[in-house]
Enzyme design. Structure first.
Site, PDB file in Angstrom:
ATOM      1  CB  THR A  92      -1.528  -6.514  -3.950  1.00 42.57           C
ATOM      2  OG1 THR A  92      -2.053  -7.505  -3.071  1.00 42.57           O
ATOM      3  CG2 THR A  92      -0.262  -7.008  -4.609  1.00 42.57           C
ATOM      4  CG  HIS A 108       0.028  -6.628   3.182  1.00 47.06           C
ATOM      5  ND1 HIS A 108       1.205  -6.953   3.813  1.00 47.06           N
ATOM      6  CD2 HIS A 108       0.369  -6.284   1.902  1.00 47.06           C
ATOM      7  CE1 HIS A 108       2.213  -6.820   2.955  1.00 47.06           C
ATOM      8  NE2 HIS A 108       1.727  -6.421   1.784  1.00 47.06           N
ATOM      9  CG  HIS A 164       2.042  -2.632  -1.199  1.00 50.82           C
ATOM     10  ND1 HIS A 164       3.388  -2.655  -1.374  1.00 50.82           N
ATOM     11  CD2 HIS A 164       1.684  -3.873  -0.791  1.00 50.82           C
ATOM     12  CE1 HIS A 164       3.849  -3.871  -1.103  1.00 50.82           C
ATOM     13  NE2 HIS A 164       2.828  -4.640  -0.747  1.00 50.82           N
ATOM     14  NE  ARG A 199      -2.578 -14.087   5.754  1.00 55.52           N
ATOM     15  CZ  ARG A 199      -1.807 -13.303   5.006  1.00 55.52           C
ATOM     16  NH1 ARG A 199      -1.633 -12.038   5.330  1.00 55.52           N
ATOM     17  NH2 ARG A 199      -1.172 -13.785   3.944  1.00 55.52           N
ATOM     18  CG  HIS A 256       5.067  26.758  14.405  1.00 54.93           C
ATOM     19  ND1 HIS A 256       4.813  25.504  13.928  1.00 54.93           N
ATOM     20  CD2 HIS A 256       4.239  27.590  13.728  1.00 54.93           C
ATOM     21  CE1 HIS A 256       3.864  25.562  12.987  1.00 54.93           C
ATOM     22  NE2 HIS A 256       3.514  26.826  12.851  1.00 54.93           N
ATOM     23  NE  ARG A 271       5.520 -11.264   3.103  1.00 55.40           N
ATOM     24  CZ  ARG A 271       4.772 -10.523   2.295  1.00 55.40           C
ATOM     25  NH1 ARG A 271       5.125 -10.333   1.028  1.00 55.40           N
ATOM     26  NH2 ARG A 271       3.681  -9.920   2.742  1.00 55.40           N
ATOM     27  CD  GLU A 272       5.604  -6.089   1.042  1.00 59.82           C
ATOM     28  OE1 GLU A 272       4.583  -6.795   1.056  1.00 59.82           O
ATOM     29  OE2 GLU A 272       6.080  -5.604  -0.009  1.00 59.82           O
TER      30      GLU A 272
END
Ligand SMILES: O=C(O)CCC(=O)C(=O)O
Ligand SMILES: O=C(O)CCC(=O)C(=O)O
Ligand SMILES: [Cu+2]
Ligand SMILES: [Cu+2]
Lengths: 329, 329
Positions: free
Chosen positions: A168, A195, A197, A134, A291, A14-15
């Protein structure tokens, strides 16, 4: 410390479809849904069956796969939309309606009373059906807190399974999200979905802050694809939870993550971002001499996640100029 | 609200050199340093002049450019190293020494007392020279808070310009970082630098939390390149600050960001990650019909950052399947 588990609502279908380079064929959608299910996400959210006749067919086809994951679709708060969603046979409906002054003024033009009225009509109707419901306030972060709590209290009283908090435009910071979710948590009985962004680089951390404040469901997409630069990537979210407590991710098939990311990367014709967690080509690559020496002795010195947990191996680069740093130690 | 400004220490030429695909030539290093300076970062950190004879030459060459940015180098807490750094003519020395039990046991083998003793020798020596001095505890997040505060109090009393807090393995969450920086802020008079890795997707948000808690300097690299999947990307950091308050980034040449990211992307032979802020190809691309319609009316409906502020333009995709979503509105 006791941790409350958190369900993933993966919205790649969807998104993710709203990502600039995404244009999944019906067969690709099925492949993605199966791979998400094999990994073990709790929910798969698909594009509204009202977007096009094809999206209706795609939604039905995914419902028909009989996956373990629950299939949700994301619709506007309209009777036509939810009827079509019910016809597609989904397990749940993620309703969304804009509540910020920006969206009320420049998008749908509704007042908060009209938002609540629309929500009431649709939610009351849906109570007759065996589906999860929802209700989300789009652009929650830029909605006044009073408006937001009014809407959430109203839909909670109507019996929704959860409310959605949406950042959003990716404006929120972890502390703002924590505060907001805490406020909502104190006011509603139902679940809380978040949700967020990534416009300001905080999508994963914001999702984590939401969970710490009591969110029960977190939206992700594979590789983070979505509108603009997207939302919290599934791999990053899983990495974050795993680092906090491995039992939070014990029900997922962690070695499946890399294949899932590669599958979607190939479909969108882009590389897995090298900045991504776990599945990026360099996520377990050690380079500086100091490292590499320590990692050979004891990997945890420079690793918070063990590559083996994800079916991966570490890579130790030697023979480049920075090896010499440790040569002088 | 009054915000305390925050300086960027860009470490593309030190941490960034530790990225799997980075191998900058002397000419490339100079190009990067000039581009960082043109953008306006306050500090540029370069690889220790002790790493190799070439790194000594490169450090001197960058110092010799006479940039506005201060040139720091990153060295171990050894007399040999700092003497070599002084010989290279840097403006400041970023000392680092591991303090976590992992590093003390599996890397250098020093006790906390021995750490403080080494720090005291080197810092006392450096007080004679007109250079900024920072002392950082590598892997601060996995160091006991008592050990950490002991070390920071000791070096603060010795007169360092700042202490460094390093989330070396990317383990921290924003709330943990906020708490830790707040603790340190309450104990030292000097500045506080934060350096955070992205292994669990929170590097940018952690840097922001550090700043909210009183950090005065934040480490970034162009595109986030560094060991494993890197640290906070400069573009993401700038996006985050700009969204919080544009005046926090008013002294940077924001339209220079995209060229800087492209320059380094080309040098490492990789694309700018599409998940990145501001400079990713899709950062200002709007796709879903309901978004494109609103953005045409009023861009802020779906944008927290204005592309124009960064010399960029938004892109509105139409003619794909999701345009139809709004057609049914
Ligand atoms: O339904 C939601 O909660 C989120 C909708 C969406 O994609 C957004 O607001 O970014
Ligand atoms: O010097 C510092 O503060 C950071 C060193 C480093 O790169 C790290 O610990 O990840
Ligand atoms: Cu969204
Ligand atoms: Cu580092």
């Amino acid at each position: 410390m006791r941790y409350v588990p958190c369900a993933v609502i993966d919205s790649t279908l969807r998104e993710g479809e709203q990502f600039a380079r995404a244009s999944f064929s019906p067969a690709q959608k099925i492949q993605i849904a199966r791979a998400l299910d094999a990994f073990g996400v709790e929910y798969i959210e698909v594009t509204s069956p009202c977007a096009s006749p094809q999206s209706f067919e795609d939604c039905r086809a995914i419902v028909g796969l009989g996956l373990r994951a629950k299939i949700l679709t994301h619709t506007r708060c309209h009777m036509d939309d939810v009827q079509r969603a019910l016809a597609a046979g989904v397990d749940g409906i993620n309703l969304v309606l804009g509540t910020s002054s920006f969206l009320r003024e420049f998008s749908h033009g509704k007042s908060i009373d009209a938002v609540i009225q629309a929500a009431t009509e649709v939610i009351t109707f849906l109570q007759q059906f065996p589906v999860e419901v929802r209700f989300s306030c789009e652009d929650s972060m830029r909605t006044s807190i009073d408006d937001l709590l009014r809407v959430y209290r109203a839909v909670d009283a109507l019996g929704v399974d959860r409310v959605g908090i949406a950042d959003t435009v990716g404006a929120g910071t972890p502390r703002q999200i924590y505060d907001l979710v805490s406020r909502v948590r104190a006011e509603v009985q139902c679940g809380i979905e978040f949700h967020g962004h990534n416009d300001t680089g905080c999508a994963v951390a914001n999702a984590f802050a939401a969970w710490e404040a009591g969110a029960t469901h977190i939206d992700t997409t594979v590789l983070g694809i979505g509108e603009r630069n997207g939302i919290a990537p599934l791999s990053d979210w899983v990495a974050r939870l795993h680092a906090t407590a491995p039992r939070l991710t014990a029900h997922y098939h962690l070695p499946g993550l890399v294949g899932l990311d590669r599958l979607v990367a190939e479909m969108i014709g882009l590389e897995i971002p090298f900045t991504g967690c776990v599945t990026s080509f360099c996520a377990f690559t050690h380079k500086a001499g100091i490292h590499t020496k320590a990692v050979i002795n004891h990997p945890q010195t420079y690793e918070i996640l063990a590559p083996e947990a994800f079916g991966l191996t570490r890579e130790i680069l030697t023979g480049h100029r920075l090896t010499g740093w440790n040569a002088v130690a």
